[in-house]
Structure formats: structure tokens, C-alpha cells
Design a protein around this motif. Structure first.
Motif, PDB file in Angstrom:
ATOM      1  N   TRP A  62      53.858   1.567  65.519  1.00  0.00           N
ATOM      2  CA  TRP A  62      53.179   0.965  66.670  1.00  0.00           C
ATOM      3  C   TRP A  62      53.940  -0.240  67.201  1.00  0.00           C
ATOM      4  CZ3 TRP A  62      50.873  -3.926  67.001  1.00  0.00           C
ATOM      5  CH2 TRP A  62      50.172  -4.153  68.199  1.00  0.00           C
ATOM      6  N   SER A  63      54.386  -1.104  66.294  1.00  0.00           N
ATOM      7  CA  SER A  63      55.064  -2.324  66.743  1.00  0.00           C
ATOM      8  C   SER A  63      56.498  -2.053  67.162  1.00  0.00           C
ATOM      9  CB  SER A  63      55.050  -3.384  65.642  1.00  0.00           C
ATOM     10  OG  SER A  63      55.932  -3.028  64.589  1.00  0.00           O
ATOM     11  N   GLY A  64      57.154  -1.134  66.478  1.00  0.00           N
ATOM     12  CA  GLY A  64      58.555  -0.862  66.759  1.00  0.00           C
ATOM     13  C   GLY A  64      59.484  -2.004  66.370  1.00  0.00           C
ATOM     14  N   LEU A  65      58.959  -2.995  65.670  1.00  0.00           N
ATOM     15  CA  LEU A  65      59.753  -4.171  65.315  1.00  0.00           C
ATOM     16  C   LEU A  65      60.649  -3.882  64.112  1.00  0.00           C
ATOM     17  CD1 LEU A  65      56.941  -6.875  65.529  1.00  0.00           C
ATOM     18  CD2 LEU A  65      58.826  -6.524  67.161  1.00  0.00           C
ATOM     19  N   PRO A  66      61.920  -4.243  64.202  1.00  0.00           N
ATOM     20  CA  PRO A  66      62.789  -4.075  63.040  1.00  0.00           C
ATOM     21  C   PRO A  66      62.227  -4.769  61.795  1.00  0.00           C
ATOM     22  CG  PRO A  66      64.109  -4.563  64.971  1.00  0.00           C
ATOM     23  CD  PRO A  66      62.664  -4.733  65.367  1.00  0.00           C
ATOM     24  N   MET A  67      61.606  -5.932  61.956  1.00  0.00           N
ATOM     25  CA  MET A  67      61.058  -6.647  60.803  1.00  0.00           C
ATOM     26  C   MET A  67      59.908  -5.867  60.159  1.00  0.00           C
ATOM     27  SD  MET A  67      61.620  -9.061  58.749  1.00  0.00           S
ATOM     28  CE  MET A  67      62.861  -9.979  59.637  1.00  0.00           C
ATOM     29  N   ALA A  68      59.139  -5.118  60.947  1.00  0.00           N
ATOM     30  CA  ALA A  68      58.070  -4.295  60.375  1.00  0.00           C
ATOM     31  C   ALA A  68      58.671  -3.181  59.512  1.00  0.00           C
ATOM     32  CB  ALA A  68      57.194  -3.705  61.479  1.00  0.00           C
ATOM     33  N   TYR A  69      59.754  -2.592  59.983  1.00  0.00           N
ATOM     34  CA  TYR A  69      60.431  -1.563  59.182  1.00  0.00           C
ATOM     35  C   TYR A  69      61.087  -2.185  57.960  1.00  0.00           C
ATOM     36  CZ  TYR A  69      59.554   1.866  62.808  1.00  0.00           C
ATOM     37  OH  TYR A  69      58.944   2.723  63.695  1.00  0.00           O
ATOM     38  N   ALA A  70      61.626  -3.392  58.099  1.00  0.00           N
ATOM     39  CA  ALA A  70      62.212  -4.085  56.951  1.00  0.00           C
ATOM     40  C   ALA A  70      61.132  -4.376  55.905  1.00  0.00           C
ATOM     41  CB  ALA A  70      62.897  -5.374  57.393  1.00  0.00           C
ATOM     42  N   LEU A  71      59.949  -4.780  56.350  1.00  0.00           N
ATOM     43  CA  LEU A  71      58.859  -5.035  55.413  1.00  0.00           C
ATOM     44  C   LEU A  71      58.452  -3.759  54.690  1.00  0.00           C
ATOM     45  CD1 LEU A  71      56.938  -6.993  54.118  1.00  0.00           C
ATOM     46  CD2 LEU A  71      55.389  -6.670  56.033  1.00  0.00           C
ATOM     47  N   LEU A  72      58.478  -2.647  55.396  1.00  0.00           N
ATOM     48  CA  LEU A  72      58.227  -1.360  54.754  1.00  0.00           C
ATOM     49  C   LEU A  72      59.291  -1.134  53.674  1.00  0.00           C
ATOM     50  CD1 LEU A  72      56.307   1.060  54.883  1.00  0.00           C
ATOM     51  CD2 LEU A  72      57.798   2.052  56.617  1.00  0.00           C
ATOM     52  N   GLY A  73      60.528  -1.515  53.963  1.00  0.00           N
ATOM     53  CA  GLY A  73      61.602  -1.431  52.975  1.00  0.00           C
ATOM     54  C   GLY A  73      61.357  -2.327  51.772  1.00  0.00           C
ATOM     55  N   VAL A  74      60.787  -3.500  52.010  1.00  0.00           N
ATOM     56  CA  VAL A  74      60.453  -4.408  50.905  1.00  0.00           C
ATOM     57  C   VAL A  74      59.396  -3.755  50.012  1.00  0.00           C
ATOM     58  CG1 VAL A  74      59.364  -6.620  50.324  1.00  0.00           C
ATOM     59  CG2 VAL A  74      61.096  -6.513  52.134  1.00  0.00           C
ATOM     60  N   ALA A  75      58.408  -3.120  50.615  1.00  0.00           N
ATOM     61  CA  ALA A  75      57.370  -2.442  49.831  1.00  0.00           C
ATOM     62  C   ALA A  75      57.975  -1.322  48.987  1.00  0.00           C
ATOM     63  CB  ALA A  75      56.281  -1.885  50.755  1.00  0.00           C
ATOM     64  N   TYR A  76      58.858  -0.535  49.591  1.00  0.00           N
ATOM     65  CA  TYR A  76      59.532   0.525  48.834  1.00  0.00           C
ATOM     66  C   TYR A  76      60.417  -0.056  47.739  1.00  0.00           C
ATOM     67  CZ  TYR A  76      58.073   4.625  51.499  1.00  0.00           C
ATOM     68  OH  TYR A  76      57.336   5.660  52.051  1.00  0.00           O
ATOM     69  N   THR A  77      61.033  -1.211  47.984  1.00  0.00           N
ATOM     70  CA  THR A  77      61.844  -1.863  46.957  1.00  0.00           C
ATOM     71  C   THR A  77      60.984  -2.250  45.764  1.00  0.00           C
ATOM     72  OG1 THR A  77      63.427  -2.703  48.593  1.00  0.00           O
ATOM     73  CG2 THR A  77      63.354  -3.840  46.459  1.00  0.00           C
ATOM     74  N   GLY A  78      59.819  -2.824  46.033  1.00  0.00           N
ATOM     75  CA  GLY A  78      58.907  -3.177  44.949  1.00  0.00           C
ATOM     76  C   GLY A  78      58.492  -1.960  44.144  1.00  0.00           C
ATOM     77  N   ALA A  79      58.197  -0.871  44.848  1.00  0.00           N
ATOM     78  CA  ALA A  79      57.811   0.362  44.157  1.00  0.00           C
ATOM     79  C   ALA A  79      58.973   0.891  43.314  1.00  0.00           C
ATOM     80  CB  ALA A  79      57.368   1.415  45.172  1.00  0.00           C
ATOM     81  N   LEU A 112      66.023  -1.558  54.606  1.00  0.00           N
ATOM     82  CA  LEU A 112      66.516  -2.937  54.520  1.00  0.00           C
ATOM     83  C   LEU A 112      67.887  -3.082  55.182  1.00  0.00           C
ATOM     84  CD1 LEU A 112      65.350  -3.900  50.934  1.00  0.00           C
ATOM     85  CD2 LEU A 112      64.406  -4.695  53.110  1.00  0.00           C
ATOM     86  N   LEU A 113      68.789  -2.185  54.903  1.00  0.00           N
ATOM     87  CA  LEU A 113      70.135  -2.272  55.471  1.00  0.00           C
ATOM     88  C   LEU A 113      70.132  -2.087  56.988  1.00  0.00           C
ATOM     89  CD1 LEU A 113      72.164  -0.372  52.751  1.00  0.00           C
ATOM     90  CD2 LEU A 113      72.221  -2.825  53.228  1.00  0.00           C
ATOM     91  N   ALA A 114      69.291  -1.220  57.487  1.00  0.00           N
ATOM     92  CA  ALA A 114      69.276  -0.917  58.913  1.00  0.00           C
ATOM     93  C   ALA A 114      68.496  -1.933  59.750  1.00  0.00           C
ATOM     94  CB  ALA A 114      68.696   0.488  59.147  1.00  0.00           C
TER      95      ALA A 114
END
Length: 116
Positions: A62-79, A112-114
């Protein structure tokens, strides 16, 4: 191309979350979890394995924000870190745990990289 892969991973996140949200008993079975007599386990699956991931994926798209996708990457990193720790300490079925680790570490690294 980055936008398409971001959206694809967010959709994958929503799909996996939808199983926990809509079908927690199926999700428990797939994850080798047992539901106790109070059904609190079903509540936890709907919330943490389901709704959390559905909401994160939807917000990123919905937001299309790179930071929102990066945060999704942070969640996957934690997992992925939790999964790796479990592989060494808890000794879950190795092939299944490594499959799940790949499904967590791969998206984590890309997102995270992207997007940072």
C-alpha cells in the motif's frame, strides 16, 4: 525490477500469513505445533503468524515505501536468526528447518539490500 520483486515478496508474506490467520489448525500442523486445551495457541497463530504478516505485507504494498519493504526485511532477518539459533540449539528436523530458513533468509537479504 526491484518494485516487482518487492511486491512479490510482500504477496508471499501475505499468503503465508493468510494461512495462519484463516487456517490456524492447518498452520499448526504444517509447523509441527500442538494446540493446547485452551485454544490460546490458535489465538497466537492468528495474531503472530497470521495477522502480523498479512498487515506487514499489505502495508508495504500500500505504501510503496522502500523503508516499508526494508522493515519487512528486518522482520525476515529476525525470523532467520531465530531459525538458525533453533537449528543449533533445538535440533528440529533439519531439512524442514533449512527450507524455512531459506524462505526467511532469502527475502531478508533481498529486501534489505534492495531497499536500504
Amino acid at each position: 525490477m526491484i518494485d516487482n520483486l518487492n511486491i512479490l515478496i510482500a504477496l508471499m508474506t501475505i499468503a503465508f500469513g493468510a494461512f495462519g490467520f484463516i487456517a490456524p489448525r492447518y498452520t499448526a500442523s504444517a509447523l509441527d505445533l500442538e494446540i493446547g486445551p485452551s485454544n490460546m495457541g490458535l489465538s497466537e497463530l492468528r495474531a503472530s503468524v497470521g495477522g502480523l504478516f498479512v498487515a506487514m505485507g499489505l502495508f508495504a504494498i500500500w505504501s510503496g515505501l522502500p523503508m516499508a519493504y526494508a522493515l519487512l526485511g528486518v522482520a525476515y532477518t529476525g525470523a532467520a536468526i531465530g531459525r538458525l539459533m533453533s537449528i543449533f540449539l533445538d535440533k528440529p528436523p533439519f531439512k524442514k528447518a533449512m527450507l524455512y530458513f531459506g524462505l526467511e533468509a532469502g527475502p531478508a537479504a533481498y529486501l534489505l539490500l534492495a531497499n536500504l
